[in-house]
Write a protein that holds these residues in place. Structure first.
Motif, short mmCIF file in Angstrom:
data_model
loop_
_atom_site.label_atom_id
_atom_site.label_comp_id
_atom_site.label_asym_id
_atom_site.label_seq_id
_atom_site.Cartn_x
_atom_site.Cartn_y
_atom_site.Cartn_z
N VAL A 38 -6.70 -10.87 1.80
CA VAL A 38 -8.07 -11.36 2.05
C VAL A 38 -8.04 -12.66 2.85
O VAL A 38 -8.92 -12.94 3.67
CB VAL A 38 -8.79 -11.60 0.71
CG1 VAL A 38 -10.15 -12.22 0.92
CG2 VAL A 38 -8.92 -10.31 -0.05
N MET A 79 2.48 1.77 -3.38
CA MET A 79 1.62 2.23 -4.46
C MET A 79 1.11 3.64 -4.23
O MET A 79 0.96 4.40 -5.17
CB MET A 79 0.45 1.25 -4.64
CG MET A 79 0.91 -0.06 -5.23
SD MET A 79 -0.42 -1.00 -5.94
CE MET A 79 -1.42 -1.29 -4.54
N VAL A 80 0.82 3.97 -2.97
CA VAL A 80 0.22 5.27 -2.69
C VAL A 80 1.29 6.35 -2.50
O VAL A 80 1.24 7.39 -3.12
CB VAL A 80 -0.69 5.19 -1.46
CG1 VAL A 80 -1.22 6.58 -1.11
CG2 VAL A 80 -1.84 4.24 -1.72
N LEU A 97 -1.61 -7.22 -1.78
CA LEU A 97 -2.84 -6.64 -1.21
C LEU A 97 -4.01 -7.60 -1.32
O LEU A 97 -4.75 -7.81 -0.37
CB LEU A 97 -3.18 -5.34 -1.96
CG LEU A 97 -2.48 -4.08 -1.48
CD1 LEU A 97 -2.91 -2.90 -2.32
CD2 LEU A 97 -2.82 -3.81 -0.02
N VAL A 98 -4.16 -8.20 -2.51
CA VAL A 98 -5.29 -9.11 -2.72
C VAL A 98 -5.16 -10.33 -1.80
O VAL A 98 -6.14 -10.80 -1.22
CB VAL A 98 -5.36 -9.54 -4.20
CG1 VAL A 98 -6.42 -10.60 -4.40
CG2 VAL A 98 -5.65 -8.35 -5.07
N TRP A 126 -16.14 -19.72 12.12
CA TRP A 126 -17.18 -19.84 11.10
C TRP A 126 -17.56 -21.28 10.81
O TRP A 126 -18.71 -21.61 10.60
CB TRP A 126 -16.67 -19.23 9.78
CG TRP A 126 -16.62 -17.76 9.77
CD1 TRP A 126 -17.25 -16.90 10.64
CD2 TRP A 126 -15.91 -16.94 8.85
NE1 TRP A 126 -16.97 -15.62 10.32
CE2 TRP A 126 -16.15 -15.60 9.22
CE3 TRP A 126 -15.10 -17.20 7.75
CZ2 TRP A 126 -15.61 -14.53 8.51
CZ3 TRP A 126 -14.56 -16.14 7.05
CH2 TRP A 126 -14.82 -14.82 7.44
N TRP A 127 -16.52 -22.12 10.71
CA TRP A 127 -16.77 -23.48 10.26
C TRP A 127 -16.47 -24.45 11.40
O TRP A 127 -15.55 -24.22 12.18
CB TRP A 127 -15.87 -23.82 9.07
CG TRP A 127 -16.07 -22.88 7.93
CD1 TRP A 127 -17.26 -22.52 7.36
CD2 TRP A 127 -15.05 -22.16 7.21
NE1 TRP A 127 -17.04 -21.63 6.34
CE2 TRP A 127 -15.70 -21.39 6.22
CE3 TRP A 127 -13.66 -22.10 7.28
CZ2 TRP A 127 -15.03 -20.57 5.32
CZ3 TRP A 127 -12.99 -21.29 6.39
CH2 TRP A 127 -13.66 -20.53 5.43
N LEU A 184 0.84 -1.20 0.00
CA LEU A 184 0.00 0.00 0.00
C LEU A 184 0.88 1.26 0.00
O LEU A 184 0.65 2.20 -0.76
CB LEU A 184 -0.91 -0.02 1.24
CG LEU A 184 -2.06 0.98 1.25
CD1 LEU A 184 -3.10 0.59 0.22
CD2 LEU A 184 -2.69 1.06 2.63
N PHE A 210 8.07 -19.20 8.23
CA PHE A 210 7.29 -19.39 9.45
C PHE A 210 5.94 -20.02 9.18
O PHE A 210 5.42 -20.79 9.99
CB PHE A 210 7.15 -18.07 10.21
CG PHE A 210 8.34 -17.79 11.07
CD1 PHE A 210 8.63 -18.63 12.13
CD2 PHE A 210 9.18 -16.74 10.81
CE1 PHE A 210 9.74 -18.41 12.93
CE2 PHE A 210 10.29 -16.51 11.61
CZ PHE A 210 10.58 -17.35 12.66
N PRO A 247 -10.09 -20.02 19.22
CA PRO A 247 -8.97 -19.21 19.72
C PRO A 247 -8.85 -19.28 21.24
O PRO A 247 -9.85 -19.18 21.95
CB PRO A 247 -9.33 -17.79 19.26
CG PRO A 247 -10.78 -17.81 18.99
CD PRO A 247 -11.14 -19.20 18.61
N VAL A 271 10.46 -14.21 2.27
CA VAL A 271 11.08 -15.51 2.56
C VAL A 271 10.93 -15.92 4.03
O VAL A 271 10.47 -17.02 4.31
CB VAL A 271 12.55 -15.53 2.08
CG1 VAL A 271 13.27 -16.74 2.64
CG2 VAL A 271 12.61 -15.53 0.57
N PRO A 302 -8.06 -12.57 7.33
CA PRO A 302 -9.23 -12.71 8.21
C PRO A 302 -9.89 -14.09 8.08
O PRO A 302 -10.49 -14.57 9.04
CB PRO A 302 -10.17 -11.59 7.75
CG PRO A 302 -9.65 -11.13 6.45
CD PRO A 302 -8.20 -11.43 6.42
N ILE A 303 -9.77 -14.71 6.92
CA ILE A 303 -10.36 -16.04 6.74
C ILE A 303 -9.64 -17.05 7.64
O ILE A 303 -10.27 -17.86 8.31
CB ILE A 303 -10.31 -16.47 5.26
CG1 ILE A 303 -11.20 -15.53 4.43
CG2 ILE A 303 -10.76 -17.92 5.10
CD1 ILE A 303 -11.19 -15.81 2.96
#
Lengths: 150, 43, 246
Positions: free
Chosen positions: C171, C78-79, C167-168, C182-183, C75, C99, C190, C94, C174-175
């Motif tokens: 995502v 790019m910014v 950046l992509v 969630w599953w 970020l 890890f 945790p 690396v 958080p998954i």
């Protein structure tokens, strides 16, 4: 200066969009990506006999029975809402015990008993020394309650 | 089941991986900085 | 921030900092590991295998923290077009991948005596494996784009496409974090949350040492790799200038 702000806004907007899309996809997967069924899923949705599934929950206290052949065990898996009877022939993992979590791989027979071909022990997020076993964990204060065993 | 072979395997693997990456990173840094210094001195 | 925009200024700070971070980190890791192996009690249910936690949890934290830092660096690159952001991003990849791999391997070793399996395709394990592949993708992409540009050049060889990839890929973070909530997963929920810890303090305390130690050590490795990239860049620039003059 202006172009820098433009880039920042553009990048952040793209980031928000990407994360929203990812989370949307993940939540759509919610039911599909479940690693196992809990007894209540079985009760409400129904699982056809013979279909290979995983069943997870707690081994109900006092439900574990050893068969006369010495290798078959029977127990009940519960999630607090429903119960499923399970039979398993083989060696259970060390952590398999009453009142603890289990994930059973197998299928339902026509009587509605779950015939497990493999058992996995699932432990919860509590870690404590042996002396503290039997003490109660307080969900609100995050402290252990009760006297240690002599 | 005796857990110690598993524990030792986990710790040994971690030691191997971290020391390996430390070593290669340090060597890459040393050789790159030495080359840069040598080139500067030539001038 | 722009005080460090100049690589010379950054180097004057990074040079003395590198050995400090490295040795302090290593000392803390060794102290934490020794305490975790010999001083703490075994878990009531998992027995001694709980001691794998003292390396598994820092590895998970740095594997995910590494990608978060790479996304932030992307970020910034790019910014703000900060010249060191790409260098940092590439230097993190690396050790971050290392890890993540250690987290997966120690988790697998831990799973065998406790759960009774080396590997299961549950939400947590699958999403963590995806993170490892993302790291491989980033490393390959950064290398390919540097090669295509004919050298490291600006941004440490991290092209715009590589930065966007970082950046992509964020995502997935958080998954991974929410996968056990969630599953239904084999991996437990945790233990350490904002509300406290469900790990008894008698077992928990060496984890602080190894977390701190591995983090400092991670910083030392990143500084070393950044210095290597900057020095290599200097060599390339000098050789190019010499070729032009000749």
């Amino acid at each position: 200066m202006k172009s820098k702000h433009q880039r920042l806004i553009l990048a952040l907007a793209a980031l928000v969009a990407i994360i929203a899309a990812g989370l949307l996809a993940a939540s759509a997967l919610k039911d599909e990506a479940a690693y196992f069924y809990v007894p209540n899923d079985v009760k409400t949705k129904g699982v056809e006999p013979g279909k290979a599934v995983r069943l997870g929950g707690m081994v109900e206290k006092g439900s574990l029975r050893h068969e006369a052949d010495g290798v078959t065990i029977r127990f009940t898996v519960t999630d607090g809402k429903a119960q499923v009877a399970v039979t398993f022939k083989g060696i259970a993992p060390d952590l398999f015990r009453e009142g603890s979590g289990v994930v059973a791989e197998g299928a339902f027979d026509t009587q509605g008993t779950f015939v497990a071909s493999n058992l996995l022990a699932k432990h919860d997020e509590r870690y404590m020394p042996r002396e503290m076993e039997g003490m109660q964990y307080d969900e609100t204060t995050h402290q252990m309650k009760g006297a240690p065993k002599p | 089941m005796n857990h110690w072979p598993f524990i030792i395997a986990a710790y040994a693997l971690t030691a191997l991986g971290t020391l390996g990456v430390s070593w290669t990173s340090w060597r890459a840094m040393r050789s790159a900085e030495a080359r840069a210094d040598a080139l500067r001195k030539e001038h | 921030m722009h005080a460090f925009a100049n690589p010379a200024k950054f180097l004057s700070l990074a040079r003395p900092l590198t050995p400090w971070l490295f040795w302090l980190g290593l000392t803390l890791i060794l102290a934490g590991a020794a305490c975790g192996l010999f001083l703490t009690p075994a878990d009531y249910l998992q027995g001694d295998s709980v001691r794998i936690m003292y390396i598994h949890v820092p590895a998970a934290w740095l594997g995910m923290g590494g990608w978060s830092s790479m996304a932030i660096a992307a970020l910034v690159q790019m910014v703000w077009r900060h010249p060191l952001a790409g260098v940092a991003g590439r230097a993190i990849a690396v050790p971050g991948a290392l890890f993540t791999a250690i987290c997966l391997a120690t988790g697998s070793i831990w799973g065998r005596p406790t759960w009774g399996t080396w590997w299961e395709w549950d939400g947590r394990m699958t999403s963590m494996l995806v993170l490892l592949f993302l790291y491989f993708g980033y490393i390959a992409l950064a290398r390919a784009s540097a090669e295509q540009a004919g050298g490291i050049g600006d941004n440490g060889g991290v092209s715009r496409v590589t930065a966007i990839f970082a950046l992509v890929g964020a995502v997935n973070l958080p998954i991974i974090n929410r996968s056990v909530v969630w599953w239904n997963s084999l991996h437990q929920g945790p233990s350490i949350t904002m509300r406290g810890s469900t790990i008894d303090s008698a077992i928990l305390w060496p984890l602080g040492l190894t977390m701190m130690g591995f983090s400092l050590w991670f910083g030392a490795i990143v500084l070393m790799r950044m210095r290597a990239i900057l020095a290599q860049n200097k060599v390339e620039a000098r050789l190019a200038r010499r070729a032009r003059e000749a």
